[in-house]
Structures are given as C-alpha cells and as structure tokens.
Design an enzyme around this catalytic site. Structure first.
Site, PDB file in Angstrom:
ATOM      1  N   SER A  43       0.797  -1.229   0.000  1.00 25.27           N
ATOM      2  CA  SER A  43       0.000   0.000   0.000  1.00 25.27           C
ATOM      3  C   SER A  43       0.827   1.276   0.000  1.00 25.27           C
ATOM      4  O   SER A  43       0.317   2.323  -0.354  1.00 25.27           O
ATOM      5  CB  SER A  43      -0.933   0.004   1.200  1.00 25.27           C
ATOM      6  OG  SER A  43      -0.174   0.085   2.390  1.00 25.27           O
ATOM      7  N   LYS A  48     -12.641  -2.236  -0.049  1.00 22.02           N
ATOM      8  CA  LYS A  48     -11.845  -1.353  -0.932  1.00 22.02           C
ATOM      9  C   LYS A  48     -12.500  -1.306  -2.320  1.00 22.02           C
ATOM     10  O   LYS A  48     -13.560  -0.701  -2.451  1.00 22.02           O
ATOM     11  CB  LYS A  48     -10.393  -1.820  -0.947  1.00 22.02           C
ATOM     12  CG  LYS A  48      -9.723  -1.568   0.413  1.00 22.02           C
ATOM     13  CD  LYS A  48      -8.233  -1.858   0.452  1.00 22.02           C
ATOM     14  CE  LYS A  48      -7.623  -1.398   1.763  1.00 22.02           C
ATOM     15  NZ  LYS A  48      -7.171  -2.486   2.634  1.00 22.02           N
ATOM     16  N   HIS A  75      -5.484  -4.737  -1.875  1.00 20.99           N
ATOM     17  CA  HIS A  75      -5.251  -3.577  -2.753  1.00 20.99           C
ATOM     18  C   HIS A  75      -5.092  -3.968  -4.219  1.00 20.99           C
ATOM     19  O   HIS A  75      -4.953  -3.104  -5.073  1.00 20.99           O
ATOM     20  CB  HIS A  75      -3.990  -2.809  -2.323  1.00 20.99           C
ATOM     21  CG  HIS A  75      -4.181  -1.938  -1.136  1.00 20.99           C
ATOM     22  ND1 HIS A  75      -4.837  -0.721  -1.187  1.00 20.99           N
ATOM     23  CD2 HIS A  75      -3.802  -2.091   0.154  1.00 20.99           C
ATOM     24  CE1 HIS A  75      -4.842  -0.168   0.016  1.00 20.99           C
ATOM     25  NE2 HIS A  75      -4.215  -0.974   0.849  1.00 20.99           N
TER      26      HIS A  75
END
Ligand SMILES: *Cc1c(COP(=O)(O)O)cnc(C)c1O
Length: 395
Positions: free
Chosen positions: A182, A241, A210
């Site tokens: 990240s 996310k 991610h």
C-alpha cells in the site's frame, strides 16, 4: 486504581502528540466519492481505497436496500449456529467465480480473514515465510499461530529463497505476501514466488486487498496479471476497498483449506455473520464486474493519465502497476506542509513519513479511482505543480 492508569495514558498520549504522530480524523459531510465535503468545503478525494468508484454507486445502494427488504437488517448469529442465509452462499460462490478458486469463506473483515487463516492450518512443525511489508493483519495472524516464522525484505526473491532453504526441515511451508503493497503501490512478483514455492515445496498465500479489482487485464488480481491461476493456494481479500467499500472480508482458495477454516477459524466461529444489506450490494458488485469491464478500463486509463502528467511535470513517482502513486518528497516535514497546501487547493491527499515508510522516504500517496473525471485528475496535477513550485520541489 484508574487514577494511576489515567496519568499513564495521558502521558502516552502527550508523547504521541510530541512525536508528531497523533492521528486526527477529518470529518466528511458527504457520501464517499471523488468530490467530498469537508467543513463545508468541496475537495477532491485522492486518498480513499475506492478504486472502482463504487462506494456510492446507485446500483449498490439499491441492491443493499432491496436485500434489506428481502432478508432483514441483521443476522444476530454466527454462521454455524443460525447465521447463514442462501445469499451468504451465493456471495461465496460469486467470489470463487471471480478468483477462479474452489471455495470461499466470508468474514466480517479481511483483518479477521488474515487473523483466522494461519492458526487452524499450521502448527509448531510448520513454517510461515512472510514479506517484511505485509499488512498488520497478516502479522497479527502469524502471531496467533505457533509455526516457525521467517521474514524476507520486500519482494526480495534472493532472501525469500534463503528462507525457503532454511525452512526445509519443517513439515509444511507457506509464503505469504500482499498482492499490492500500500505504500509504494508495487505488485508482489507472484510468478517468481510461485516458481520458488514449487522448487522448495511451499504453499502460496496472497492478500488481494489492494490488488483485486485493480491489477490484471480485467482487474481480477495477481493471478490474472501473472497467469498464476492454480498456483496460488490461498487468497484473502476485502469488500472494503475496490468491491464497494462497505465492510467484509474473505478467504478463497483450495476447498479442503476453506472447509477446515469453517470448522476451526476463530474469527469465523465466534464473530457475527455479514449483514444482508452488505451481501446484497456485494452480489451486485460481482454481477456488474461480470457484465462489463468498463469501470476497470476507466481506472487503468485514469492511472496512466495521472502518472504521465505527473512524470512530464518532473515529479519523482515510484514505479507502480496499481492505482497507488507514491509522489516522493523524501523529507517528512515537507510531506506534511505539501499535503496541507494541497488541501487548501481543494485536493485531499495524505503525506506519509517514518515510521509508516522508511526514514528519508517521505512521500504523498495518491490513490486514483475510476470515479475521477479527467478534469479532477487535471486539477490534482495542477495543484501538485503549483504547490511544488511554491515549495521548491519543482524548478
Ligand atoms: C485494508 C487491508 C486489510 C484489512 O481489510 P479490512 O476488510 O478493512 O479489515 C487487510 N490486508 C490488506 C493488505 C489491506 O490493505
């Protein structure tokens, strides 16, 4: 008793403040989207994990409402007592379909998925080999398990190979990595990791939090990007996310692994079922992503557009294959002043510095979304240039 502890806590809090590490929360008075309202000011949001821009998508909101009408508000139970509806199984099947895996188990969060994955599968006879930049929830999950621990420097395949050699005496070995890290936005070299895993007889686990929805030709994650379908044994991921951003997590992979997790994984056994509204919206997400790749294509275009403009302007950006762009400034103070000035320009970005990133590697992290319009990206780049000139970062 509390008096003594109160003094201690107050002192600790002051120390955090003095070190400049006290985290303030900015209050947003709008939905989560590209344009948000903060203290009555309209700012462009470049620090959400809202990669596909789905956080306030009308289809998800409608699907959540519809499912609440059909299946109610809460489950008031864990899965194995009376907390499993047909829709939970449908979502697990949709996630397996998306990742081309055999089975999926849902959790309240990916933090729980990672917290509950190691302890049921590995004992002191086994080895867990973990990337040094793995997410906190992986680190905590590993701590809850008695397996022998090995750590290799971020994405460093020589060090990983060394760990694998050292771990040959153990019964089972597993290599664990984030898909996208990240802070830099780099993707773990899953193809090479799988090669080493095969050479040294290890399992592979990837946390796709991610990377899912982002990397790969149609955004299906690391195995699409590297062609490693069938070679990764376990994936964990979040619904918080790319996939709508509400909450919820999952582990997906080999069917015997998932079956044993349903029997033994503590955050699954002892924590509440995911609420029907979240399941309804999540089912809609996977349906939408199957219908068309338009949203993911927009994200890829936006990332390219932003990166090219920033590089052309002379900024130093970490190489990335994800939707995270680390604009390197190297100086901690500068990163904070820069982010504050960006906010004055109507751009919400965050500056990161030690200990969140290594010393001397302070940066501003920009997260691009499919929800950004070209003019939003232009506004962000122009603000970066304006502030960069003011602060002497650009000539
Ligand atoms: C965000 C994140 C998590 C936590 O996900 P939640 O569903 O919010 O608990 C876990 N792992 C990684 C790599 C993440 O980025």
């Amino acid at each position: 008793m509390y008096g003594k502890m109160k003094d201690y806590l107050s002192k600790t809090i002051s120390e955090i403040k003095e070190a400049g590490l006290y985290k303030e929360e900015r209050l947003i008075e709008s939905q989560q989207q590209a344009h948000i309202s903060v203290k009555g000011k309209d700012v462009l949001n470049f620090c959400a994990n809202n990669y596909l821009g789905l956080s306030n998508h009308p289809r998800l909101i409608q699907a959540a409402k519809d499912m609440m009408d059909r299946r109610g508000y809460g489950m008031s139970s864990v899965r194995f007592i009376c907390g499993t509806q047909d829709i939970h199984k449908q979502l697990e099947a949709a996630i397996s379909d998306y990742f081309k895996t055999e089975d999926t188990i849902l959790y309240a969060a990916c933090f729980d998925a990672n917290g509950g994955v190691f302890e049921p599968l590995f004992t002191e006879e086994d080895a867990i080999i973990s990337d040094s930049l793995n997410h906190a929830s992986i680190i905590d999950g590993v701590r809850l398990c008695k397996a022998k621990r090995y750590r290799y420097a971020n994405a460093n395949m020589e060090e990983l190979e060394k760990c694998l050699k050292e771990a040959q005496a153990q019964r089972f070995r597993i290599i664990v990595t984030d898909g996208v890290f990240s802070m830099d936005g780099n993707v773990a070299p899953i193809d090479k990791i799988c090669d080493l895993a095969e050479k040294y007889d290890a399992l592979v686990m990837v946390d796709e939090s991610h990377s899912a929805g982002v990397v790969g030709k149609t955004g299906h994650g690391v195995s699409e990007l590297y062609g490693t379908y069938g070679r990764v044994d376990i994936y964990t991921g979040t619904l918080g996310k790319s996939f709508g951003g509400a909450m919820g997590g999952f582990t997906t992979g080999r069917k015997e692994i998932i079956e044993l997790l349903r029997q033994r994984s503590r955050p699954y056994l002892f924590s509440n079922s995911v609420a029907p509204a979240v399941i309804g919206a999540s089912l809609e997400v996977f349906k939408m992503l199957k219908e068309s790749n338009e949203i993911h294509d927009t994200l890829v275009e936006n990332v390219e557009y932003f990166r090219n403009k920033m590089l052309a302007a002379g900024f130093d950006i970490k190489p990335t294959q994800s939707a995270i762009c680390a604009v390197m400034l190297y100086d901690a103070k500068l990163s904070q002043v820069y982010a504050a000035k960006m906010f004055d320009e109507g751009i919400y970005v965050t500056g990161f510095y030690y200990p969140v990133v290594p010393k001397g590697e302070a940066r501003i992290r920009v997260q691009i979304s499919a929800g950004h319009k070209k003019e939003d990206l232009d506004k962000c780049v122009n603000a970066f240039i304006k502030v960069g000139k003011e602060l002497g970062v650009l000539k």
